[in-house]
Design an enzyme around this catalytic site. Structure first.
Site, PDB file in Angstrom:
ATOM      1  N   GLU A   1     -88.904  36.608 -42.392  1.00 37.22           N
ATOM      2  CA  GLU A   1     -88.858  37.875 -41.642  1.00 37.22           C
ATOM      3  C   GLU A   1     -87.848  38.869 -42.222  1.00 37.22           C
ATOM      4  O   GLU A   1     -87.058  39.467 -41.489  1.00 37.22           O
ATOM      5  CB  GLU A   1     -88.557  37.604 -40.166  1.00 37.22           C
ATOM      6  CG  GLU A   1     -89.685  36.875 -39.461  1.00 37.22           C
ATOM      7  CD  GLU A   1     -89.481  36.741 -37.963  1.00 37.22           C
ATOM      8  OE1 GLU A   1     -88.406  37.122 -37.458  1.00 37.22           O
ATOM      9  OE2 GLU A   1     -90.400  36.260 -37.282  1.00 37.22           O
TER      10      GLU A   1
ATOM     11  N   GLU B   1     -95.742  31.474 -37.979  1.00 38.88           N
ATOM     12  CA  GLU B   1     -95.112  31.517 -36.649  1.00 38.88           C
ATOM     13  C   GLU B   1     -96.110  32.141 -35.690  1.00 38.88           C
ATOM     14  O   GLU B   1     -96.527  33.283 -35.888  1.00 38.88           O
ATOM     15  CB  GLU B   1     -93.809  32.330 -36.638  1.00 38.88           C
ATOM     16  CG  GLU B   1     -92.626  31.637 -37.279  1.00 38.88           C
ATOM     17  CD  GLU B   1     -91.302  32.355 -37.033  1.00 38.88           C
ATOM     18  OE1 GLU B   1     -91.143  32.955 -35.933  1.00 38.88           O
ATOM     19  OE2 GLU B   1     -90.448  32.338 -37.932  1.00 38.88           O
TER      20      GLU B   1
END
Length: 503
Positions: A173, A292
């Site tokens: 991320e 995710e």
């Protein structure tokens, strides 16, 4: 009662059922590791401190891969702190979750746990506070047989043979300003490309995942993927996607339609990757690692990390208690992942234990299944062979977020070797049952071998350590086959699985 029809034909194949679709995620966050998968002294713990009850439930869940060690945690992680003699490992501050990391569980412990649980490891490298050299050191420690510093260090630590880890995430991320070492797309793309190039010099057989957007709502979504893949396309195999969903302000209808957003997310990332491919005039195709995804109520108190001088070890964090509607959405998201198997080649439910997880534990006490455990375990167990493209005719339901949405969300898998056909179906309707009619003329002579439904008149019912079985999936006795048509009744807010075999 609504009426919906589905036509299934063995010729309309989306792609294979990929075992890596059924991955999960273990991060050094809250109680996922400590008192989750690892609790020396627990009555079920083995000689290495791994909780036997969690190992058993991990196998029952049908987990294929496990992404480790993060997550936000990895962007400040010094992996070498957690190898070698445990009593010599330093304690470190974890800035991602405002906790203390004791480093009593590290790479070697994780790999031993992965081998014992029968899962494929998916390792992430720190591209937040670290870079190319540290990634190379970790790869050398894990994958080189011997004769070099870090490989020999692994052998000195008691592991003679290399781990040969195949899948590696190039950071986590990095588009998010909350991330330690957050970078612009251009900054990240450059370090990811150079790290990938160098890692392949050590081990050409590895598969690499570049960071995509941390959600489709990020202001940089789309442009981030374009910039990152323009730089890294020839050096990586996947681009990641992350998405979390929750029921907002009592809007159950929109929540039940969350897979609409996931489908759109996959389509947008795939289109962007293909645009880069066309512009670069390349044959190779980049696929998606949806590494995710889950239901996560991020605004709840349990998702807020400690503050100030409080840096606890393994605090209670992100311990969402899931209800029936949450489980129905998880089942629907799995349907989306299967439906997109031509582009989604790997996925990781975040996370495995205690932290927004299908498995919960009590320190020194029992382990138990949350509601979301069941659709994941049954889909992993029964989805085999090929994913089929369905022709669906369904009534619609109005939603605030997505407009009109079909009340039936469904996918089917077909195993050519056995002839088994499995239908996974979600009734998104808040109030009405569905009379489902499935045209099986392409599969003559089938019968119902098993049909189960997860539902409850109270969609807010939650499992607890004291009662985790009251709303487990129950036999759906309405499922019948006659004249090459399968029929079943699907209650509102429900997830169902119907397995059909040759008569």
């Amino acid at each position: 009662m609504h009426a919906a029809t589905v036509t299934v034909d063995p010729a309309f194949v989306v792609g294979p059922v990929r075992r890596r679709t059924f991955g999960t995620f273990v991060e050094h966050l809250g109680r996922c590791v400590y008192t989750g998968i690892y609790e020396p002294g627990h009555e079920t713990a083995d000689a290495d401190g791994f909780r036997g009850d969690v190992l058993e439930l991990t196998r029952e869940l049908g987990v294929s891969t496990v992404r480790y060690p993060g997550g936000n945690f990895v962007s400040g992680y010094r992996w070498e702190d957690a190898v070698g003699p445990v009593d010599q490992r330093p304690r470190r501050l974890d800035l991602a979750w405002h906790s203390t990391e004791p480093n009593t569980f590290g790479v070697d412990e994780f790999m031993k746990w992965a081998q014992r649980s029968g899962v494929e490891p998916m390792m992430a490298v720190n591209l937040g506070t670290r870079g190319i050299q540290e990634a190379l050191d970790l790869l050398e420690y894990c994958n080189v047989p011997g004769g070099s510093f870090w490989a020999d260090q692994r052998r000195a630590n008691g592991v003679e043979d290399p781990y040969r880890i195949r899948m590696w995430c190039l950071g986590n991320e990095m588009d998010g300003p909350w991330q330690i070492g957050h970078k612009t797309a251009q900054e990240y793309a450059r370090v990811a490309a150079e790290t990938a190039r160098a890692m392949r010099m050590v081990d050409p057989e590895i598969e690499l995942v570049a960071c995509g957007s941390s959600s489709s709502s990020m202001p940089t979504f789309g442009e981030w993927e374009r910039a990152v893949l323009t730089e890294t396309y020839e050096h990586v195999d996947y681009v990641s996607a992350h998405a979390y969903y929750f029921e907002e302000d009592g809007d159950l209808a929109s929540f039940l339609a969350s897979s609409v957003d996931m489908d759109n997310f996959v389509a947008a990332v795939a289109a962007t990757a293909d645009q880069v491919r066309a512009a670069r005039k390349l044959d190779k195709r980049i696929h998606i690692s949806f590494d995710e995804w889950n239901v996560w109520y991020q605004q709840r108190a349990e998702s807020q990390p400690p503050k100030g001088d409080d840096w606890p070890v393994a605090p209670v964090l992100l311990e969402d208690k899931y209800n029936v509607a949450d489980a129905v959405v998880v089942g629907s998201l799995l349907i989306s992942l299967l439906r997109n198997t031509d582009r989604v080649h790997a996925a990781s439910l975040a996370q495995l234990v205690n932290v927004i997880a299908p498995i919960m534990t009590e320190p020194g006490g029992p382990a138990w299944k949350q509601t979301v455990f069941h659709p994941f375990a049954l889909t992993s167990a029964q989805a085999k062979g090929e994913v089929l493209r369905l022709a669906v005719e369904s009534p619609v339901q109005e939603t605030a977020k997505f407009g009109e949405v079909p009340v039936l969300d469904s996918v089917a898998t077909h195993d050519p070797e056995t002839g088994d056909l499995v239908l996974f179906a979600v009734n998104r309707s808040v109030t009405e049952a569905i009379a489902l009619d499935v045209d099986l003329r392409g599969f003559p002579g089938l019968r119902v071998a098993e049909a189960v439904t997860l539902a409850n008149p109270d969609h807010t019912w939650q499992a607890t350590a004291a009662d985790s079985t009251s709303v487990a999936p129950q036999p759906n006795t309405s499922a019948k086959v006659a004249d090459d048509r399968a029929r079943a009744e699907l209650p509102p807010v429900s997830w169902s699985m119907v397995r059909l075999v040759r008569a």
